[in-house]
Design a protein around this motif. Structure first.
Motif, PDB file in Angstrom:
ATOM      1  N   LEU A 146       8.337   6.144   7.710  1.00 22.26           N
ATOM      2  CA  LEU A 146       7.319   5.168   8.089  1.00 22.26           C
ATOM      3  C   LEU A 146       7.989   3.816   8.268  1.00 22.26           C
ATOM      4  CD1 LEU A 146       4.241   4.748   8.489  1.00 22.26           C
ATOM      5  CD2 LEU A 146       4.134   4.085   6.086  1.00 22.26           C
ATOM      6  N   ASP A 147       7.746   3.185   9.409  1.00 22.58           N
ATOM      7  CA  ASP A 147       8.292   1.862   9.673  1.00 22.58           C
ATOM      8  C   ASP A 147       7.793   0.890   8.614  1.00 22.58           C
ATOM      9  OD1 ASP A 147       8.544  -0.851  10.875  1.00 22.58           O
ATOM     10  OD2 ASP A 147       9.274   0.306  12.588  1.00 22.58           O
ATOM     11  N   GLU A 148       8.663   0.030   8.138  1.00 21.91           N
ATOM     12  CA  GLU A 148       8.328  -0.891   7.050  1.00 21.91           C
ATOM     13  C   GLU A 148       7.142  -1.796   7.358  1.00 21.91           C
ATOM     14  OE1 GLU A 148      11.568  -2.987   5.272  1.00 21.91           O
ATOM     15  OE2 GLU A 148      12.750  -1.150   5.079  1.00 21.91           O
TER      16      GLU A 148
ATOM     17  N   MET B  18       0.813  -1.186   0.000  1.00 21.12           N
ATOM     18  CA  MET B  18       0.000   0.000   0.000  1.00 21.12           C
ATOM     19  C   MET B  18       0.864   1.262   0.000  1.00 21.12           C
ATOM     20  SD  MET B  18      -2.923   0.991   2.681  1.00 21.12           S
ATOM     21  CE  MET B  18      -3.558   2.604   2.742  1.00 21.12           C
ATOM     22  N   PHE B  19       1.944   1.286   0.787  1.00 13.96           N
ATOM     23  CA  PHE B  19       2.811   2.456   0.858  1.00 13.96           C
ATOM     24  C   PHE B  19       4.116   2.202   0.125  1.00 13.96           C
ATOM     25  CE2 PHE B  19       0.083   2.893   4.584  1.00 13.96           C
ATOM     26  CZ  PHE B  19      -0.331   4.208   4.452  1.00 13.96           C
ATOM     27  N   LYS B  20       4.624   3.261  -0.495  1.00 15.92           N
ATOM     28  CA  LYS B  20       5.911   3.170  -1.188  1.00 15.92           C
ATOM     29  C   LYS B  20       6.568   4.547  -1.160  1.00 15.92           C
ATOM     30  CE  LYS B  20       3.811   4.022  -5.676  1.00 15.92           C
ATOM     31  NZ  LYS B  20       2.407   3.952  -5.619  1.00 15.92           N
TER      32      LYS B  20
ATOM     33  N   GLU C 248       2.512  -2.612   4.059  1.00 16.38           N
ATOM     34  CA  GLU C 248       1.424  -3.445   3.535  1.00 16.38           C
ATOM     35  C   GLU C 248       0.174  -3.380   4.417  1.00 16.38           C
ATOM     36  OE1 GLU C 248       1.502  -4.758   0.575  1.00 16.38           O
ATOM     37  OE2 GLU C 248       3.527  -3.940   0.367  1.00 16.38           O
ATOM     38  N   PHE C 249       0.127  -2.407   5.330  1.00 16.46           N
ATOM     39  CA  PHE C 249      -0.995  -2.253   6.243  1.00 16.46           C
ATOM     40  C   PHE C 249      -2.258  -1.946   5.465  1.00 16.46           C
ATOM     41  CE2 PHE C 249      -3.694   0.100   9.184  1.00 16.46           C
ATOM     42  CZ  PHE C 249      -3.551  -0.621  10.344  1.00 16.46           C
TER      43      PHE C 249
ATOM     44  N   ASN D 107      10.027  12.725  -1.619  1.00 16.93           N
ATOM     45  CA  ASN D 107      10.525  12.875  -0.241  1.00 16.93           C
ATOM     46  C   ASN D 107       9.688  12.154   0.794  1.00 16.93           C
ATOM     47  OD1 ASN D 107      12.621  14.564  -1.079  1.00 16.93           O
ATOM     48  ND2 ASN D 107      11.309  16.371  -0.977  1.00 16.93           N
ATOM     49  N   TYR D 108       8.623  11.498   0.348  1.00 20.09           N
ATOM     50  CA  TYR D 108       7.680  10.896   1.280  1.00 20.09           C
ATOM     51  C   TYR D 108       7.523   9.391   1.053  1.00 20.09           C
ATOM     52  CZ  TYR D 108       6.266  15.757   1.883  1.00 20.09           C
ATOM     53  OH  TYR D 108       6.252  17.108   2.140  1.00 20.09           O
ATOM     54  N   ILE D 109       6.862   8.767   2.008  1.00 14.01           N
ATOM     55  CA  ILE D 109       6.370   7.404   1.858  1.00 14.01           C
ATOM     56  C   ILE D 109       4.855   7.553   1.825  1.00 14.01           C
ATOM     57  CG2 ILE D 109       6.241   5.100   2.877  1.00 14.01           C
ATOM     58  CD1 ILE D 109       8.968   5.942   4.291  1.00 14.01           C
ATOM     59  N   SER D 110       4.218   7.058   0.759  1.00 14.02           N
ATOM     60  CA  SER D 110       2.817   7.400   0.536  1.00 14.02           C
ATOM     61  C   SER D 110       2.025   6.266  -0.101  1.00 14.02           C
ATOM     62  CB  SER D 110       2.748   8.633  -0.377  1.00 14.02           C
ATOM     63  OG  SER D 110       1.406   9.001  -0.608  1.00 14.02           O
ATOM     64  N   ASN D 111       0.705   6.387   0.001  1.00 17.32           N
ATOM     65  CA  ASN D 111      -0.223   5.504  -0.697  1.00 17.32           C
ATOM     66  C   ASN D 111      -0.650   6.108  -2.033  1.00 17.32           C
ATOM     67  OD1 ASN D 111      -1.746   7.536   0.676  1.00 17.32           O
ATOM     68  ND2 ASN D 111      -3.593   6.304   0.459  1.00 17.32           N
ATOM     69  N   LYS D 112      -0.194   7.308  -2.354  1.00 24.58           N
ATOM     70  CA  LYS D 112      -0.545   8.014  -3.592  1.00 24.58           C
ATOM     71  C   LYS D 112       0.737   8.471  -4.286  1.00 24.58           C
ATOM     72  CE  LYS D 112      -5.070   8.030  -2.994  1.00 24.58           C
ATOM     73  NZ  LYS D 112      -5.969   7.300  -3.837  1.00 24.58           N
TER      74      LYS D 112
END
Length: 148
Positions: free
Chosen positions: A137-139, A1-3, A143-144, A7-12
């Motif tokens: 964001l913690d790994e 879900m997140f990648k 996939e949360f 500069n961010y870790i995001s779902n978008k």
């Protein structure tokens, strides 16, 4: 879900952030900014539920009713006072979120429970209109999912 996205870790993607109608800063600057806690994000979720802003997709999740039971235990007045907000101000913010097509939350937070609360709030509003942009964001959250 997140990648990783810029500069961010995001779902978008970056375009979603660039084209957002509303940007919320969580311990960051935004159109609306919060310095919140787990209890504050649960308050936002509870009031989103009360004001019937919950997306239909999450209602079919097996954990939805359990989450709503948790939200019913959130003490509204005490949390509003602690964070120096009024119910009217929160209603105004939730109304802006509801009226927006794309909402991005830029997040600087490392508390596990608060992060779970932010993801839960986004799921309640709907991941189709809510982009989450974490500084870090913690790994284990990558996939949360609350909704498949």
């Amino acid at each position: 879900m997140f990648k990783r996205v810029g500069n961010y870790i995001s779902n978008k993607d970056e375009e979603f952030l660039k084209n957002s109608d509303l940007i919320i800063g969580w311990n960051k600057t935004g159109d609306i900014s919060f310095e919140g806690s787990e209890k504050f994000i649960l308050l936002l979720s509870r009031l989103a539920y009360v004001f019937e802003l919950v997306c239909e997709e999450i209602k079919s999740n097996g954990d939805y009713e359990e989450f709503i039971d948790i939200l019913r235990g959130v003490r509204i007045k005490k949390i509003l006072e602690k964070h120096n907000f009024t119910l009217a101000k929160i209603a105004e913010i939730l109304s802006k979120i509801d009226e927006s097509q794309r909402v991005s939350i830029i997040i600087n937070e490392d508390d596990y429970d608060t992060i779970r609360g932010i993801i839960g709030f986004a799921a309640m509003i709907g991941f189709d209109k809510m982009g989450l942009y974490f500084d870090e964001l913690d790994e284990e959250f990558y996939e949360f999912r609350l909704v498949d």
